[in-house]
Motif scaffolding. Structure first.
Motif, PDB file in Angstrom:
ATOM      1  N   ARG A 197       0.851  -1.189   0.000  1.00  0.00           N
ATOM      2  CA  ARG A 197       0.000   0.000   0.000  1.00  0.00           C
ATOM      3  C   ARG A 197       0.892   1.247   0.000  1.00  0.00           C
ATOM      4  N   GLY A 198       1.963   1.166   0.785  1.00  0.00           N
ATOM      5  CA  GLY A 198       2.909   2.281   0.841  1.00  0.00           C
ATOM      6  C   GLY A 198       3.486   2.573  -0.527  1.00  0.00           C
ATOM      7  N   LEU A 199       3.852   1.522  -1.224  1.00  0.00           N
ATOM      8  CA  LEU A 199       4.429   1.694  -2.547  1.00  0.00           C
ATOM      9  C   LEU A 199       3.434   2.389  -3.466  1.00  0.00           C
ATOM     10  N   LEU A 200       2.179   1.978  -3.333  1.00  0.00           N
ATOM     11  CA  LEU A 200       1.127   2.549  -4.160  1.00  0.00           C
ATOM     12  C   LEU A 200       0.943   4.041  -3.872  1.00  0.00           C
ATOM     13  N   LEU A 201       1.019   4.385  -2.591  1.00  0.00           N
ATOM     14  CA  LEU A 201       0.831   5.783  -2.207  1.00  0.00           C
ATOM     15  C   LEU A 201       2.010   6.639  -2.658  1.00  0.00           C
TER      16      LEU A 201
ATOM     17  N   LEU B 246       0.362  15.100  -4.291  1.00  0.00           N
ATOM     18  CA  LEU B 246       1.343  14.038  -4.508  1.00  0.00           C
ATOM     19  C   LEU B 246       2.150  13.768  -3.241  1.00  0.00           C
ATOM     20  N   GLY B 247       2.440  14.824  -2.527  1.00  0.00           N
ATOM     21  CA  GLY B 247       3.407  14.729  -1.430  1.00  0.00           C
ATOM     22  C   GLY B 247       2.841  14.146  -0.154  1.00  0.00           C
ATOM     23  N   ILE B 248       1.575  14.439   0.166  1.00  0.00           N
ATOM     24  CA  ILE B 248       1.036  13.943   1.431  1.00  0.00           C
ATOM     25  C   ILE B 248       0.987  12.416   1.443  1.00  0.00           C
ATOM     26  N   PRO B 249       0.427  11.775   0.393  1.00  0.00           N
ATOM     27  CA  PRO B 249       0.451  10.296   0.418  1.00  0.00           C
ATOM     28  C   PRO B 249       1.869   9.748   0.476  1.00  0.00           C
TER      29      PRO B 249
ATOM     30  N   LEU C  81       4.543   3.335   6.385  1.00  0.00           N
ATOM     31  CA  LEU C  81       4.269   2.032   5.791  1.00  0.00           C
ATOM     32  C   LEU C  81       5.513   1.283   5.354  1.00  0.00           C
ATOM     33  N   ASP C  82       6.686   1.908   5.519  1.00  0.00           N
ATOM     34  CA  ASP C  82       7.936   1.221   5.216  1.00  0.00           C
ATOM     35  C   ASP C  82       7.884   0.516   3.864  1.00  0.00           C
TER      36      ASP C  82
END
Lengths: 282, 259, 352, 335
Positions: free
Chosen positions: A8-12, B78-81, B89-90
């Protein structure tokens, strides 16, 4: 299974990453790779050799390094002086003074640099005052000199080191200085042995900002240095937009990026220095 | 405190050095005289008034202002996510992406402008306006990521977990628990980005074109052929605008905490 | 409830604000009226005067909208070269040698002078300044020396090197349009006629310590005089009116060797889709009333022979057959062919 | 085991190469309060977070109320968690903090108000609804956190070191409070702590963990009186532990070691001789650290007996009758 949030992190992260890569990194990489390609298409450092063969280029390169170094040095000294005085203030006025230090960052560099033209001209304030007090017989030429660029950049960049130094010094344990005083340390010893090591991280962060800021500034050298005191950025602009010489521009680009990266690595090393940074490995 | 008196004197000197030029610009901008001098030859608002009448500057202001807001919003979107992903989320390759999104901070603006013009805008046939918007956005992403990431770092992770365990989806938890608590960071990122874009010269220098010029570029151009105090007056106005933005934001944030 | 309403109101306001700002940013002026647009790229000086005497009347006549980009000649050339495949600009003005460079790079189209009703009213120098009907001159200027009459006397180009001007002299940089003209006159004052300007370059190099700065933009110069940095400078005559407003005793020198001549020209950009409109503007610009009005504003000296000026105005401009005869134009081809060599020598001996 | 409400089967959590929880089997009955006890790093918090769904097991299965929830995201598990730091939402009032979970369940405004008020009243915080968390004391924040976790009526409540940030008096008060609520609601709870006193006082059952594995699982009295091995014994206060082989006359067999609490060691007389290394006066008793041939001995003697100072030779006895017999420790699992 553990991978789910990471995915999910990668997606964000993907949109920002992709955007910056496409609209920034890729064009830059193409530009940079051009510097390693000679006119006949062969790979190599030929363009660099040509660049440094030109005495003007050599001089501009050295000047950029010199000004970058001097501005960094001066802002470290002034930055410490100011930051030490600021953390010594009571919290209320500390906030206000920090606001005043932040203020110039918010003001257009064009406007700020313009002020120096007014100040440094031969009939400007500096010369009038100097003459009034009898320091000089005749007005000095200050504009379009290296010192003018130096002053302009120093004023432009000084806040960028004061702020990290203040926050670093604020984190120095409250009792450290009195404890050292009790042990008989003088101010200089306290500074060198306690405050300097404890604020090293702020020094590193601020130093990078100031140095890269100084070597990559455009407006200030353009307005205060002019064609006689070229720095790499103004040279690059001139090469591209006046003589349409992309070859030289790519080399300057590579040099500027390399200088920024090296400065960052060096100052990070200073910042991580000894025991302090260790614990913050993450 | 043996150090106090000279420390204060030094601090005052540094502040004078930092802010003096600003005062001089204001002084020179309020001059009643024909030419740019300090101290001013009498005070008047005539140059302030005169500069407001200049069409090209007004148009450039509108472009700069809207460009700054739009690119800031884009960079925040773009930056906040990205900042959230990096801090919480590492994700795989986080280090590389961190370096990637902060890269625009290290690279000189002139170079960015040149590279974008040559190898992005022209090959893709992008118009001047979208090109400016995209380049400013790319330039601002690092600021938003850095500032938002910093405020996320100062926010406990467990309040999100608490929200999730109370039944919130990750998105709801972000919107209802994380966002309100990093609002100051987001506003700071907004202001910083806005001002960075608004004052940006080197990147725009290459990308601006007919009918689309930003205010600082118009100012630079105008400095080249005017020597009256109008640019000083404009500079003073802009400085006051910047101060006002920061001040109002500060006020709103301060107030809203109690509403 | 109130909180919810407030949130909705904020959201609506935000969306509207963003929509409005997007409109402001992406909106092309004149687009909504469906009017034709003509994009021109010109020098930034005196735009107020152009607006009044040229742009406004032209827009009224053609029912179109002019989009104006300003900048100096060499920057314009680089930008046009960069955007060659997708030009934004329809009509551009250049210093003559930059126009030739543009033509050589295939950035311009020939001008159909039959469509220019005012063409026959032009001085000879303006009719085909770079050959191939690729450009038409619209203004001319002498490049000479201005000086403070209270500080120095200048009667020859060689007077630039007198000791009193140490640290008080301002010269154009080589990359500005004034650079080659200055070298040309210095060369001929030294009695040489080397197209590579070796003598002149050596002379400037020998005196480089005396030079305050090599300025790039002409208005820069006004500042230098105003702030007392400059007592003498090599510049185009178009700066004279500005300089004379300074309340300083500033005069235009009449050196025995004469002055260099510079001309600015108009070109049509290849790929422009508004050719007819561009030619119309060109013709309007060259017309006697517009040329006269611009001259009376001291904006540009006329290229149109029929312009008649009162003496007070004429004395500040580059006006009249006598003055134009005195001027020596550097052939644009010479500038282009030798510029690389000049630049190398300049960088090696002067810019450092 | 059949009436177990929560069951963990072979749950393993790995971070890279290190194992935080190693093939753990565990069950909690309906209405049972189980304490996970162990030093930091033993895997107790990881286990709890896996139950909550905040961590996904590398392998194994978690069942709640008979349903396999291993793949159910945490927001759908209906498990409450009270964080060590309370994790109150700093931007919301006390009322909104408690109402947060109710709003997500889309209840009517009236019902939300009623239930939140009741929850706050039940933890003795009626009247603080409008305040922000930072305006409350630590103990009050703790109660808000408890009310917030309980108001949504979770099927299971997890408590992560809930008392560690409180001072001694409040700790006692909260402990009683939690015990009362648990009794009244009959809610199964897992209570994670490193404090044996807390675990003993509260739990129906204690699970001692080390290195991601269970060392012992039993009722508080069983753990306290009959620790299975040296690790558990040390944890519950057997401070002198000697290998069976080093004691003359000790029975052999399954017993690997013997352990004594300090007051079980007799000081002043006995068959063995040692030297006093340190003596601390504790009020009613004096604590000695004695150097002996067996190794260091921790002993406690009533303060009215003759005292010994550091360096004095001293006689002592380790009565086997009071010792606890300990099994061999398994090799430390995982890392």
């Amino acid at each position: 299974m553990i991978a789910a949030p990471r995915l999910r992190g990668l997606l964000l992260m993907a949109p920002a990453g992709a955007f910056v890569a496409l609209a920034f990194l890729l064009p830059l990489a193409i530009l940079l790779s051009g510097s390693f390609q000679a006119e006949d298409g062969q790979l190599g450092v030929q363009r660099y050799v040509q660049f440094f063969a030109d005495p003007l280029n050599r001089e501009v390169f050295l000047r950029t390094l010199r000004i970058g170094f001097l501005v960094t040095l001066a802002s470290v000294i002034l930055g410490y002086v100011a930051a030490l005085a600021i953390v010594d203030l009571d919290p209320g006025s500390r906030g206000r003074v920090i606001g005043l230090v932040t203020l110039p960052i918010m003001i257009s560099p064009v406007a700020r640099t313009y002020a120096w033209i007014v100040l440094l001209g031969r009939t400007g304030l500096v010369n009038s005052v100097a003459h009034e007090f009898g320091f000089t017989d005749a007005p000095l030429r200050l504009l379009y000199t290296e010192p003018a660029v130096f002053l302009g950049l120093l004023q432009l960049l000084l806040p960028l080191i004061i702020l990290p130094l203040v926050s670093a010094l604020e984190n120095v344990p409250r009792d450290a200085v009195p404890a050292a005083r009790m042990l008989g340390a003088g101010w200089w010893t306290i500074f060198v042995r306690i405050l300097l090591p404890l604020s090293r991280e702020g020094l590193g962060v601020g130093g990078v900002l100031v140095f890269t800021g100084a070597i990559t500034a455009y407006i200030t050298p353009a307005m205060l240095g002019g064609a006689k005191v070229l720095m790499l950025e103004t040279l690059l602009y001139q090469r591209v937009n006046v003589t349409d010489d992309i070859a030289t521009a790519t080399v300057i680009t590579a040099l500027l990026v390399a200088m920024s990266v090296v400065a960052k690595a060096l100052l990070n090393r200073i910042a991580r220095g000894r025991p302090l940074g260790r614990g913050r490995a993450r | 405190m043996t150090m106090r008196p000279w420390a204060i004197a030094a601090l005052v000197a540094v502040l004078l050095f930092l802010l003096g030029p600003f005062l001089i610009i204001v002084g020179a901008g309020l001059s009643a005289g024909e030419t740019l001098t300090f101290p001013p030859e009498g005070l008047s608002l005539r140059w302030v008034w005169a500069v407001l009448q200049v069409d090209t500057l007004r148009h450039a202001f509108a472009i700069s202002f809207s460009l700054a807001v739009l690119s800031t919003l884009g960079a925040l979107a773009l930056g906040i996510p990205a900042a959230y992903a990096l801090e919480r989320l590492d994700p795989p390759g986080a280090g590389a992406i961190r370096a990637l999104v902060t890269a625009p901070l290290v690279v000189p603006g002139i170079v960015v402008g040149l590279a974008l013009l040559r190898y992005f805008v022209i090959p893709l046939g992008i118009g001047i306006r979208p090109a400016l918007l995209m380049s400013h956005t790319a330039l601002l992403v690092p600021y938003t990521v850095r500032v938002v990431a910093a405020s996320l770092r100062n926010l406990r992770v467990d309040i999100e977990e608490a929200a999730i365990l109370l039944g919130a989806s990750p998105l709801t938890a972000f919107v209802s628990v994380v966002m309100p608590n990093i609002r100051n960071g987001i506003v700071a990122a907004f202001i910083l980005s806005f001002i960075t874009s608004f004052n940006q010269v080197p990147v725009s220098l290459f990308l601006a074109g007919p009918g689309v010029s930003t205010l600082p570029i118009e100012m630079l151009a105008r400095i080249d052929f005017t020597y009256d105090p109008s640019i000083a007056a404009l500079s003073a106005l802009l400085a006051l605008l910047s101060i006002a933005i920061v001040f109002v934001a500060e006020r709103l944030l301060g107030l809203s905490r109690y509403v | 409830m109130i909180a919810k309403l407030r949130r909705i109101a904020t959201l609506v306001f935000g969306v509207l604000a963003v929509a409005y700002l997007s409109y402001v940013f992406f909106h092309e002026p004149g687009e909504d009226a469906g009017a034709d647009r003509l994009v021109i790229s010109v020098f930034g000086v005196s735009q107020e005067s152009f607006r009044k005497h040229l742009y406004n009347p032209f827009e009224a006549e053609c029912g179109c909208k002019l989009v104006i980009e300003t900048g100096n000649s060499s920057e314009r050339l680089s930008k046009l070269a960069a955007r060659k495949t997708n030009p934004e600009v329809d009509l551009a003005v250049f210093a003559d040698f930059d126009a030739l460079s543009a033509a050589r790079r295939g950035l311009t189209d020939p001008i159909d002078v039959a469509k220019l009703g005012n063409y026959d009213r032009l001085y000879e120098f303006a009719r085909d300044p770079i050959g191939g009907r690729m450009a038409v001159g619209y203004t001319v200027y002498a490049a000479g020396i201005v000086y403070r009459t209270d500080k120095v006397r200048i009667e020859s180009w060689n007077d630039l090197w007198q000791p009193v001007l140490k640290d008080r002299m301002v010269l154009p940089t080589l990359t500005s349009s004034g650079g080659p003209m200055m070298l040309h006159m210095v060369e001929s004052a030294l009695g040489g006629n080397d197209p590579a300007f070796r003598g002149a370059l050596a002379k400037v190099a020998a005196n480089k310590e005396s030079v305050v700065t090599f300025y790039e933009r002409s208005a820069h110069l006004v500042q230098l005089f105003q702030q007392g940095e400059a007592w003498a400078a090599v510049t185009g005559r178009y700066n004279l009116p500005l300089l004379q407003r300074l309340d300083l005793p500033i005069a235009w020198a009449t050196p025995q060797e004469g002055d260099a001549g510079g001309r600015n020209v108009m070109v049509l950009i290849r790929g422009s889709r508004r050719r007819a409109l561009a030619l119309r503007l060109m013709d309007k610009w060259l017309s006697t009333p517009v040329q006269t009005a611009l001259a009376l504003d001291l904006t540009d000296s006329p290229a149109n022979r029929e312009v008649v000026l009162p003496p007070a105005t004429a004395s500040l401009l580059t006006y009249g057959p006598a003055m134009i005869q005195r001027m020596k134009f550097v052939p644009p081809a010479q500038v282009l062919d030798h510029r690389a060599a000049w630049t190398a020598a300049w960088n090696e001996t002067i810019a450092r | 085991m059949s009436d177990a409400f929560l069951e963990l089967h072979g749950v393993t959590l790995r971070y890279g190469r290190s194992i935080a929880v190693d093939a753990l089997d565990l069950s909690v009955g309906a209405g049972e309060l189980v304490a996970l006890l162990g030093p930091s790093g033993c895997g107790k918090t990881t286990t709890m977070r896996a139950v909550a769904g905040l961590l996904k097991p590398t392998s194994g299965q978690i069942r709640i109320g008979g349903q396999d929830v291993t793949r159910v995201p945490p927001n759908k598990r209906d498990v409450g968690l009270m964080f060590q730091s309370y994790a109150l939402f700093p931007h919301l009032s006390v009322f909104e903090n408690v109402a947060f979970g109710l709003r997500l369940r889309r209840l009517g405004e009236a019902e939300i108000a009623e239930r939140a008020a009741a929850a706050l009243a039940s933890v003795g915080l009626a009247g603080t609804e409008g305040r922000l968390p930072r305006e409350l004391s630590g103990g009050q924040q703790q109660r808000v956190a408890l009310a917030r976790a309980l108001v949504v009526r979770p099927r299971l409540l997890l408590l992560d070191e809930p008392l560690s940030n409180l001072d001694a008096r409040l700790r006692l008060e909260m402990r009683t409070e939690i015990a009362r609520l648990q009794r009244e609601l009959g809610l199964p709870m897992i209570y994670v702590t490193h404090d044996q006193v807390e675990a003993l006082a509260l739990a129906h059952r204690i699970i001692v963990m080390r290195g991601g594995r269970i060392e012992q699982d039993g009722a508080p009295a069983e753990i306290y009186e009959r620790p299975r091995n040296a690790f558990v014994a040390r944890f519950v206060g057997f401070e002198t532990i000697l290998p069976a082989t080093s004691l003359p006359g000790a029975p052999r067999g399954a017993t690997a070691a013997f352990g004594w609490r300090p007051h079980h060691v007799q000081v002043g007389a006995g068959p063995y001789e040692g030297r006093v290394l340190g003596a601390s006066y504790l009020g009613e008793a004096v604590e000695y650290l004695i150097e002996s041939d067996f190794g260091p001995i921790k002993a406690e003697a009533p303060a009215d007996l003759p005292r010994h100072g550091p360096g004095d030779p001293v006689r002592f006895d380790l009565p086997l009758s009071r010792a606890v017999a300990l099994e061999a420790e398994p090799a430390p699992g995982g890392a």
